[in-house]
Write a protein that holds these residues in place. Structure first.
Motif, PDB file in Angstrom:
ATOM      1  N   ARG A 569     -47.714  41.472  19.960  1.00 17.86           N
ATOM      2  CA  ARG A 569     -47.185  41.357  18.606  1.00 17.86           C
ATOM      3  C   ARG A 569     -45.922  40.502  18.571  1.00 17.86           C
ATOM      4  NH1 ARG A 569     -47.353  46.991  15.428  1.00 17.86           N
ATOM      5  NH2 ARG A 569     -49.473  47.655  15.893  1.00 17.86           N
ATOM      6  N   PHE A 570     -45.718  39.885  17.454  1.00 11.41           N
ATOM      7  CA  PHE A 570     -44.445  39.237  17.176  1.00 11.41           C
ATOM      8  C   PHE A 570     -43.403  40.341  16.966  1.00 11.41           C
ATOM      9  CE2 PHE A 570     -41.650  37.043  13.914  1.00 11.41           C
ATOM     10  CZ  PHE A 570     -41.088  36.161  14.806  1.00 11.41           C
ATOM     11  N   ILE A 571     -42.134  40.021  17.206  1.00 10.94           N
ATOM     12  CA  ILE A 571     -41.090  41.060  17.117  1.00 10.94           C
ATOM     13  C   ILE A 571     -41.142  41.807  15.787  1.00 10.94           C
ATOM     14  CG2 ILE A 571     -39.329  39.386  16.344  1.00 10.94           C
ATOM     15  CD1 ILE A 571     -38.736  42.502  18.553  1.00 10.94           C
ATOM     16  N   ARG A 574     -43.585  44.445  16.061  1.00 10.62           N
ATOM     17  CA  ARG A 574     -43.239  45.491  17.025  1.00 10.62           C
ATOM     18  C   ARG A 574     -42.300  46.513  16.398  1.00 10.62           C
ATOM     19  NH1 ARG A 574     -41.440  41.861  22.191  1.00 10.62           N
ATOM     20  NH2 ARG A 574     -43.350  40.643  22.349  1.00 10.62           N
TER      21      ARG A 574
ATOM     22  N   GLU B  33     -43.180  42.528  27.759  1.00 10.61           N
ATOM     23  CA  GLU B  33     -42.039  42.467  26.833  1.00 10.61           C
ATOM     24  C   GLU B  33     -40.734  42.227  27.596  1.00 10.61           C
ATOM     25  OE1 GLU B  33     -41.732  45.256  23.609  1.00 10.61           O
ATOM     26  OE2 GLU B  33     -43.855  45.766  23.710  1.00 10.61           O
ATOM     27  N   ASP B  70     -36.210  39.555  22.418  1.00 13.39           N
ATOM     28  CA  ASP B  70     -37.204  39.899  21.396  1.00 13.39           C
ATOM     29  C   ASP B  70     -38.342  38.871  21.333  1.00 13.39           C
ATOM     30  OD1 ASP B  70     -36.007  42.207  20.575  1.00 13.39           O
ATOM     31  OD2 ASP B  70     -34.969  41.332  18.860  1.00 13.39           O
ATOM     32  N   GLY B  71     -38.347  37.917  22.244  1.00  7.75           N
ATOM     33  CA  GLY B  71     -39.338  36.841  22.188  1.00  7.75           C
ATOM     34  C   GLY B  71     -40.711  37.275  22.663  1.00  7.75           C
ATOM     35  N   THR B  72     -41.681  36.410  22.402  1.00  9.20           N
ATOM     36  CA  THR B  72     -43.046  36.624  22.876  1.00  9.20           C
ATOM     37  C   THR B  72     -43.224  35.825  24.163  1.00  9.20           C
ATOM     38  OG1 THR B  72     -43.702  36.646  20.556  1.00  9.20           O
ATOM     39  CG2 THR B  72     -45.477  36.485  22.180  1.00  9.20           C
ATOM     40  N   PRO B  81     -37.747  34.313  18.953  1.00  8.63           N
ATOM     41  CA  PRO B  81     -38.353  34.788  17.711  1.00  8.63           C
ATOM     42  C   PRO B  81     -37.843  34.087  16.455  1.00  8.63           C
ATOM     43  CG  PRO B  81     -36.784  36.390  18.537  1.00  8.63           C
ATOM     44  CD  PRO B  81     -36.928  35.339  19.601  1.00  8.63           C
TER      45      PRO B  81
END
Lengths: 838, 127
Positions: A569-571, A574, B33, B70-72, B81
């Motif tokens: 998922r994108f932040i 999440r 993550e 917080d990035g993918t 992000p």
């Protein structure tokens, strides 16, 4: 570890063996020629010396109008700072003019008394402002009167700004209503000066357009508060020691404090004439840019005459510099300059102007297509001969310029419906325009960057617009091409539909289009994003850019059978909130149909107070947005709110905007509020390829703006409801297409769900309905969704029902975080610049 | 260039050494993550790839200060992000034209703790 840079020892030792290249002129042509020579390893062959009249490095003359208007500072427009000359071992004599060339002994005599020998000489003396004959222009001493300005150099511009900023200087007259004159007028206007333009031609910019276009342009210019006098010749500048006005032939004098002369340019040929070089209107050169009958003297830019043409635009100069460099360095001795077809695309006085070829029809058989809308300042004229475009003028709307330039340059076959030359008829046409563009087509006219150069930069890894701009210098000139540069880069980054199969991939990391991807997922029973990568990606490689799209697709296909891996998922998804520029989040509680209550408002107020929420904002979707919430506070904020998520962060169904409806509104014909709430209750949180914004209006007054929503419902008299799809009013504006008119609110909900499910299954990732609906066509949608022509309606309804049934409010994760540290801060320890607290 | 964490503090001839920081159990980071950790007053984003290996980079995007943790991610890159700038997890170099991120050496020890090698600066001798 230290290392010593190895210097090639032979380089300086060989200096004596290198030939001497001297360049007279350090403007855009001279410097560009040298850049092209350096790019062909010219530094190995030559020691380079440059002379420039102006005591500076080389700057972008085109940008002087921006400096005048204050949009750019003069420091911003330098193309080559003095350090560039040092780094390239170029000896620059800045502020030194050249008096004479001895072409027999091969020496240059400059006005500082220096005598410089050369083996190869390049003349790039450019041009100067033309001062038309009139009384009172000069002082008895022979210099130009105080308060009279040309508009050619950075010093002219600085002096003009200085003069305009003096308190008691309030009025200016610009002589000349061409490109430069209008730029000067616009620039002075921005300093609060009252400006009048005196133009000897019958209409403005008569070199670039016909009288009809000129009339529309005049209207646009006058709307800026600039007065225009056409067919007026200035006969005298009034005033003894300073300017007090100008006299016109057959008209009243105009009082003013300054005069800007922008009545054209004249090539600087004095040096060439004195030195016995062939000069007609300018220095005569051959197809190699060599001065006629001279073996070692070249000339380039505005000071040359090639095949009878003298150019005053920058684009031909780039082409000349390339040919010249190929000959001077011997890199390509077959290179030939055959002249330029000049197409100009500019912003003049804030108005987009593009002009190429003929201004109007010349033969009886010429077709002339004209569109004129003076109130908007839009004018388009296209001349077609033998089904080829031979001329075009566009004012106020430059959207089709790229395509037209192409059609003009290459003689492309034209669409039978000529109106398609002027407008994009239906569908999002911008991409087509970029795709149609030939590789060699020049995108940035200031820095001479072709589409191919941009595409190569993108392929070389510059996938951001700014990266590609930095790498190629495209868009770094006047900036008017930035939109086109962006379109080309985006197009190049996504891949061309015809050339790059990746364009059809649903996500970049899996080489399958959507139907094939869905079939493969079903067939192999894949249930998570990591399973999809393992089974279908080349080398089973994960791809960060593909994760979000795959997660959404799998959730849509599998509903509660989907194995939810949070890293896919994108932040936002999440933590169920929308990340903001400072890394905090925005919290939008559900407020169905934009209807709230005392209890809700009180609770939101209490939460905002308790958490010291920096900004409380009403959204366009009729909700309340709490902005600036740190990630770690989200669970507590949700707990305190005790309201469900409004999904203002995902690629999903967002909200239903409603109007007051028939309970209160005296015009309402249907209960829009009730229906809006029911739709939102049914479809809350449904994932989709892109966000979905809906609306229900209670009457055709459309207070909820239903015509510009992904799905919009309008009540009409007689208890009926119209259902529109594919509308938008954000980055794109599109009126939705009427899908159906039905009698029953239940039918509205059914068709809304069926349309949304069809969109979920068929649309590309991130393809909004405004692109999807025209792509598949409203007739097709009507057939499938309303008439069930494919027999899949029941299937669509069932799939949507499964998604509806699997809805869980994501904010319920507040009590039991799904992953360790789900709401842990990721913010830097030092507080970043934050959105100001209001 | 991996320093043995046990004798890092004894190196005195070099102006810079690395110092080992134990950041706690690895399972505080879910697979695929990242999480941010404060180390020596700086923030470091530690990622746990789906194959279980760890990567560490500075936690602040050089573009607009976005929270990198917080990035993918995939196996090669992390995407910020805020504006989707991509950075190599190995080198920190950006493939989208941003300035690079600093990278750090990081591994998991026998007790499943995250151990980060953080550059330790002695005095002001280092520019």
């Amino acid at each position: 570890m230290t290392s010593v840079l190895d210097r090639p020892q032979g380089r300086h030792a060989g200096a004596a063996a290198r030939r001497r290249l001297v360049v007279v002129g350090n403007g855009m042509a001279g410097a560009r020629a040298v850049e092209e020579i350096l790019a062909r390893r010219g530094a190995d062959q030559f020691t380079i010396t440059m002379f420039g009249d102006e005591p500076y490095g080389n700057y972008n003359r085109i940008m002087l109008s921006h400096v005048l208007s204050g949009e750019e500072s003069d420091a911003d427009i330098f193309l080559n700072a003095l350090s560039w000359y040092r780094e390239n071992s170029i000896t620059l004599h800045a502020g030194v003019g050249v008096d004479r060339i001895d072409k027999f002994t091969k020496h240059v005599f400059s006005n500082d008394g220096r005598v410089t020998p050369y083996d190869t000489l390049i003349i790039a003396t450019g041009s100067r402002s033309h001062m038309p004959p009139m009384d009172g222009l000069y002082t008895p001493g022979g210099s130009v009167k105080h308060g009279v300005f040309g508009f050619r150099t950075i010093d002219d511009t600085r002096r003009m700004v200085q003069h305009a900023q003096q308190e008691h200087h309030r009025r200016a007259v610009v002589i000349g209503g061409g490109l430069l004159g209008l730029e000067a007028a616009y620039g002075l206007k921005s300093h609060g000066i009252e400006v009048e333009v005196v133009h000897s031609g019958g209409h403005l910019m008569n070199a670039q357009m016909g009288p009809d276009g000129g009339a529309v342009l005049r209207r646009s210019v006058e709307a800026l508060g600039i007065r225009v006098h056409t067919s007026s010749r200035t006969t005298a500048v009034l005033g003894t020691d300073r300017v007090t006005g100008v006299s016109l032939r057959d008209r009243d004098d105009i009082a003013c404090d300054m005069v800007v002369v922008a009545a054209g340019i004249r090539p600087n040929v004095d040096v060439a004439v004195l030195s016995g070089l062939p000069v007609e209107r300018a220095i005569v050169v051959d197809d190699r840019l060599r001065v006629q009958d001279e073996d070692d003297i070249y000339a380039v830019g505005e000071c040359v005459q090639h095949r009878g043409e003298v150019y005053g635009l920058v684009a031909p100069l780039w082409e000349q510099a390339v040919v010249l460099a190929n000959h001077v360095t011997g890199a390509d001795t077959s290179a030939a300059y055959l002249g330029s077809r000049t197409a100009t695309k500019l912003k003049v006085a804030g108005v987009d102007v593009a002009s190429m070829g003929l201004h109007g029809p010349e033969l009886d058989t010429d077709e002339h297509i004209v569109f004129s809308e003076p109130s908007r300042g839009v004018f388009k004229s296209i001349v077609v001969r033998d089904n080829k475009m031979v001329g075009a003028t566009l004012l106020g709307d430059s959207r089709k310029v790229a395509y037209l330039t192409q059609a003009y340059d290459r003689g492309l076959p034209l669409p039978e419906e000529r109106i398609a030359l002027m407008f994009d008829v239906g569908g999002p046409g911008e991409d087509v325009g970029v795709a149609e563009l030939d590789d060699g087509a020049q995108v940035c006219n200031c820095n001479g960057v072709s589409k191919k150069a941009l595409v190569d930069a993108v392929k070389g890894g510059c996938t951001s617009v700014s990266g590609a701009m930095d790498a190629t210098r495209a868009g770094k000139g006047c900036g008017s091409c930035k939109l086109l540069v962006k379109q080309v880069v985006e197009w190049a980054a996504d891949g061309a539909v015809e050339e790059d199969p990746a364009a059809s991939y649903y996500v970049p990391g899996i080489p399958l289009d959507k139907p094939a991807l869905m079939t493969a997922i079903r067939k192999q029973g894949l249930r998570s994003v990591s399973q999809v990568f393992t089974a279908l990606a080349p080398g089973s490689a994960e791809d960060a850019k593909s994760k979000m799209g795959l997660a959404s697709l799998l959730k849509m296909m599998l509903a509660d059978r989907y194995i939810d891996e949070r890293d896919a998922r994108f932040i936002n998804d999440r933590v169920h909130a929308n990340i903001q520029r400072d890394g905090t989040f925005s919290v939008v509680p559900q407020m169905k149909g934009g209807v709230t209550s005392v209890q809700q408002l009180r609770r939101i107020a209490d939460v905002a107070e308790k958490h010291k929420v920096p900004l409380i904002k009403l959204t366009g979707g009729q909700r309340i947005d709490l902005l600036g919430i740190p990630k770690e506070d989200l669970p507590q904020v949700w707990a305190d709110l005790d309201m469900p998520s409004g999904y203002a962060y995902g690629k999903s169904f967002r909200t239903v905007k409603t109007c007051v409806g028939k309970d209160f509104c005296r015009y309402g014909t249907g209960d829009s509020t009730k229906l809006g709430i029911e739709i939102e209750s049914r479809f809350q949180g449904i994932e989709s390829p892109a966000k979905l914004k809906l609306a229900v209006s209670g009457c055709p007054r459309n207070c909820a703006e239903s015509l510009v929503k992904d799905v919009g419902v309008v009540a009409v008299e007689g208890g009926r409801w119209e259902l529109y799809v594919g509308g938008a009013a954000g980055a794109h504006i599109r009126k939705g297409d009427l899908l159906a008119t039905v009698d029953d609110p239940e039918e509205v909900k059914l068709l809304t769900g069926r349309f949304m499910q069809y969109y979920r299954e068929q649309a590309n990732w991130l393809e909004r309905t405004y692109a999807f609906v025209p792509r598949v066509g409203i007739e097709h949608l009507r057939a499938v969704i309303v008439e069930d022509s494919e027999g899949i309606a029941a299937q669509l309804d069932a799939a949507m029902q499964a998604s509806v049934d699997s809805y869980v409010d994501p904010w319920s994760e507040r009590d039991d975080p799904l992953t360790p540290g789900q709401f842990r801060t990721s913010l830097p320890l030092t507080v970043l610049p934050q959105v100001p607290v209001r | 260039m991996s320093a043995d964490p046990t004798d890092a503090s004894e190196v005195s001839t070099e102006p810079v050494s690395t110092k080992s920081h134990t950041l706690g159990p690895v399972d505080q980071i879910p697979f695929g993550e990242g999480r941010a950790f404060g180390v020596d007053g700086e923030q470091v984003a530690v990622f746990r790839l789906r194959d279980g290996t760890l990567r560490a980079l500075s936690a602040v995007c050089p573009h607009r200060g976005g929270p990198i943790a917080d990035g993918t991610i995939d196996r090669q890159v992390v995407m910020c992000p805020l504006h989707q700038h991509a950075f190599s997890l190995e080198t920190g170099c950006s493939s989208t034209g941003a300035e690079p991120l600093r990278t750090y050496s990081v591994q998991e020890d026998a007790e499943q703790n995250i151990v980060l090698e953080y550059p330790h600066i002695r005095g002001n001798s280092l520019a």
